[in-house]
Write a protein that holds these residues in place. Structure first.
Motif, short mmCIF file in Angstrom:
data_model
loop_
_atom_site.label_atom_id
_atom_site.label_comp_id
_atom_site.label_asym_id
_atom_site.label_seq_id
_atom_site.Cartn_x
_atom_site.Cartn_y
_atom_site.Cartn_z
N VAL A 108 0.83 -1.21 0.00
CA VAL A 108 0.00 0.00 0.00
C VAL A 108 0.87 1.26 0.00
O VAL A 108 0.62 2.21 -0.76
CB VAL A 108 -0.95 -0.01 1.21
CG1 VAL A 108 -1.71 1.31 1.31
CG2 VAL A 108 -1.93 -1.17 1.11
N SER A 109 1.89 1.28 0.83
CA SER A 109 2.75 2.47 0.91
C SER A 109 3.50 2.70 -0.40
O SER A 109 3.71 3.85 -0.82
CB SER A 109 3.73 2.34 2.06
OG SER A 109 4.59 1.23 1.88
N THR A 110 3.91 1.62 -1.08
CA THR A 110 4.60 1.77 -2.36
C THR A 110 3.66 2.31 -3.42
O THR A 110 4.06 3.16 -4.24
CB THR A 110 5.18 0.41 -2.81
OG1 THR A 110 6.11 -0.05 -1.83
CG2 THR A 110 5.89 0.56 -4.15
N LEU A 111 2.43 1.84 -3.43
CA LEU A 111 1.45 2.37 -4.38
C LEU A 111 1.21 3.85 -4.14
O LEU A 111 1.12 4.64 -5.10
CB LEU A 111 0.13 1.60 -4.27
CG LEU A 111 -0.06 0.42 -5.21
CD1 LEU A 111 -1.46 -0.17 -5.03
CD2 LEU A 111 0.16 0.81 -6.66
N HIS A 112 1.12 4.27 -2.88
CA HIS A 112 0.97 5.69 -2.57
C HIS A 112 2.20 6.47 -3.01
O HIS A 112 2.09 7.60 -3.50
CB HIS A 112 0.73 5.88 -1.07
CG HIS A 112 -0.70 5.74 -0.67
ND1 HIS A 112 -1.69 6.58 -1.15
CD2 HIS A 112 -1.31 4.86 0.17
CE1 HIS A 112 -2.85 6.24 -0.63
NE2 HIS A 112 -2.66 5.19 0.18
N CYS A 113 3.36 5.90 -2.83
CA CYS A 113 4.60 6.56 -3.25
C CYS A 113 4.63 6.76 -4.76
O CYS A 113 5.08 7.80 -5.25
CB CYS A 113 5.80 5.73 -2.79
SG CYS A 113 7.40 6.38 -3.33
N LEU A 114 4.13 5.78 -5.52
CA LEU A 114 4.16 5.85 -6.98
C LEU A 114 3.04 6.70 -7.55
O LEU A 114 3.20 7.35 -8.58
CB LEU A 114 4.08 4.44 -7.57
CG LEU A 114 5.29 3.54 -7.33
CD1 LEU A 114 4.97 2.10 -7.74
CD2 LEU A 114 6.50 4.05 -8.09
N ARG A 115 1.88 6.71 -6.90
CA ARG A 115 0.71 7.42 -7.44
C ARG A 115 0.47 8.77 -6.78
O ARG A 115 -0.32 9.57 -7.27
CB ARG A 115 -0.54 6.56 -7.28
CG ARG A 115 -0.44 5.16 -7.85
CD ARG A 115 -0.34 5.18 -9.37
NE ARG A 115 -0.27 3.81 -9.88
CZ ARG A 115 0.85 3.23 -10.28
NH1 ARG A 115 1.99 3.92 -10.23
NH2 ARG A 115 0.87 1.99 -10.73
N GLY A 116 1.13 9.01 -5.65
CA GLY A 116 0.90 10.26 -4.93
C GLY A 116 0.20 10.01 -3.62
O GLY A 116 -0.62 9.08 -3.50
N LYS A 117 0.51 10.83 -2.62
CA LYS A 117 -0.05 10.62 -1.27
C LYS A 117 -1.56 10.68 -1.24
O LYS A 117 -2.22 9.94 -0.51
CB LYS A 117 0.52 11.66 -0.30
CG LYS A 117 1.89 11.29 0.25
CD LYS A 117 2.28 12.27 1.34
CE LYS A 117 3.61 11.82 1.97
NZ LYS A 117 4.01 12.73 3.07
N ASP A 118 -2.13 11.60 -2.02
CA ASP A 118 -3.58 11.81 -1.97
C ASP A 118 -4.32 11.02 -3.04
O ASP A 118 -5.53 11.20 -3.21
CB ASP A 118 -3.89 13.30 -2.14
CG ASP A 118 -3.25 14.16 -1.05
OD1 ASP A 118 -3.17 13.67 0.09
OD2 ASP A 118 -2.83 15.30 -1.35
N ALA A 119 -3.63 10.18 -3.79
CA ALA A 119 -4.27 9.41 -4.86
C ALA A 119 -5.12 8.28 -4.28
O ALA A 119 -4.78 7.70 -3.25
CB ALA A 119 -3.22 8.84 -5.81
N ASP A 120 -6.23 7.99 -4.96
CA ASP A 120 -7.10 6.89 -4.55
C ASP A 120 -6.58 5.62 -5.23
O ASP A 120 -6.71 5.44 -6.44
CB ASP A 120 -8.53 7.18 -4.99
CG ASP A 120 -9.49 6.08 -4.55
OD1 ASP A 120 -9.08 5.23 -3.72
OD2 ASP A 120 -10.64 6.05 -5.03
N ILE A 121 -6.00 4.73 -4.44
CA ILE A 121 -5.39 3.53 -4.99
C ILE A 121 -6.24 2.29 -4.73
O ILE A 121 -5.81 1.17 -5.02
CB ILE A 121 -3.98 3.30 -4.39
CG1 ILE A 121 -4.10 3.08 -2.87
CG2 ILE A 121 -3.06 4.47 -4.70
CD1 ILE A 121 -2.83 2.57 -2.23
N SER A 122 -7.43 2.49 -4.19
CA SER A 122 -8.24 1.33 -3.77
C SER A 122 -8.59 0.43 -4.95
O SER A 122 -8.49 -0.80 -4.85
CB SER A 122 -9.52 1.82 -3.08
OG SER A 122 -10.25 2.69 -3.94
N GLU A 123 -8.98 1.03 -6.07
CA GLU A 123 -9.37 0.22 -7.23
C GLU A 123 -8.17 -0.54 -7.80
O GLU A 123 -8.26 -1.73 -8.10
CB GLU A 123 -9.99 1.11 -8.30
CG GLU A 123 -10.46 0.33 -9.52
CD GLU A 123 -11.13 1.23 -10.55
OE1 GLU A 123 -11.42 0.73 -11.66
OE2 GLU A 123 -11.33 2.44 -10.26
#
Length: 228
Positions: A108-123
């Motif tokens: 999860v933290s890596t996805l936030h790092c790659l997409r941005g802190k405020d990005a919605d990565i749930s999907e």
């Protein structure tokens, strides 16, 4: 660096063999890593740019080789490699690999790092987890499984008995023809070929080869994939 310091042909061949092994490994690993860390809407463009940069780097080497000897050129080529080794300590792990190994928090933290802190990565996280779970339900694959008939996607050819697997033939054929087509020989002896053809300097052939590598079908295909 090994090629730069070799004293006989055997060491030169070993150095060239190790370079070819490394390039072959990177040609597989890097596109897979890029595909796993990029969003799906720009994934094709990023993997195509990787191939384009390989052509640009080879072309630059050809041009620099017109003013430097091969030992200096081999040593100079080690500089980007050392920079990449240092860069390995800074890049994140693949989110898909983290999900596959069960490291959910890091995933999860890596996805936030790659997409941005405020990005919605749930999907995206759900899609990755679902894909990993579907892969884990498949039987363990082995290298020899690649040669089983059921993986060859048969295509019926008219008046052909038994049916020919055109997709497998085309895929393997393209790889074989790429290696046995003689393109490396043309590239290595381009300067001699141009001198034999009447040009005053072999540098003309080397620069021409550099231009062709950038302006070939790789550029065209990269442009098409970037638009997809």
């Amino acid at each position: 660096m090994h090629v730069n310091g070799c004293k006989d042909s055997v060491l030169l061949d070993l150095g060239r063999l190790s370079m070819g092994y490394g390039i072959g490994l990177l040609s597989y690993v890097v596109p897979v890593y890029i595909a796993e860390i990029t969003p799906k809407n720009i994934r094709g463009g990023f993997t195509s740019v990787h191939q384009l940069m390989i052509c640009c780097g080879a072309s630059l080497t050809f041009v620099i080789g017109t003013v430097l000897n091969w030992r200096t050129l081999a040593l100079l080529g080690a500089a980007p490699c050392l920079m990449q080794i240092l860069g390995l300590f800074c890049i994140p792990e693949s989110p898909r690999w983290l999900a596959k190994t069960g490291r959910h928090q890091e995933f999860v933290s890596t996805l936030h790092c790659l997409r941005g802190k405020d990005a919605d990565i749930s999907e995206e996280a759900y899609e990755i987890q679902e894909h990993i779970e579907s892969l884990q339900q498949l039987p363990q694959a082995r290298m020899l499984d690649l040669f089983q008939r059921r993986y060859l996607h048969p295509v019926i050819v008219q008046n052909s008995t038994p049916p020919l697997s055109l997709l497998a033939i085309v895929g393997v054929g393209l790889m074989v023809l790429q290696q046995f087509g003689g393109v490396n020989g043309i590239a290595f002896y381009a300067s001699s070929v141009f001198v034999s053809a009447g040009f005053s300097s072999g540098s003309t052939g080397t620069v021409a080869m550099a231009a062709v590598q950038v302006l070939n079908l790789t550029t065209f295909s990269a442009h098409l994939l970037c638009q997809s």
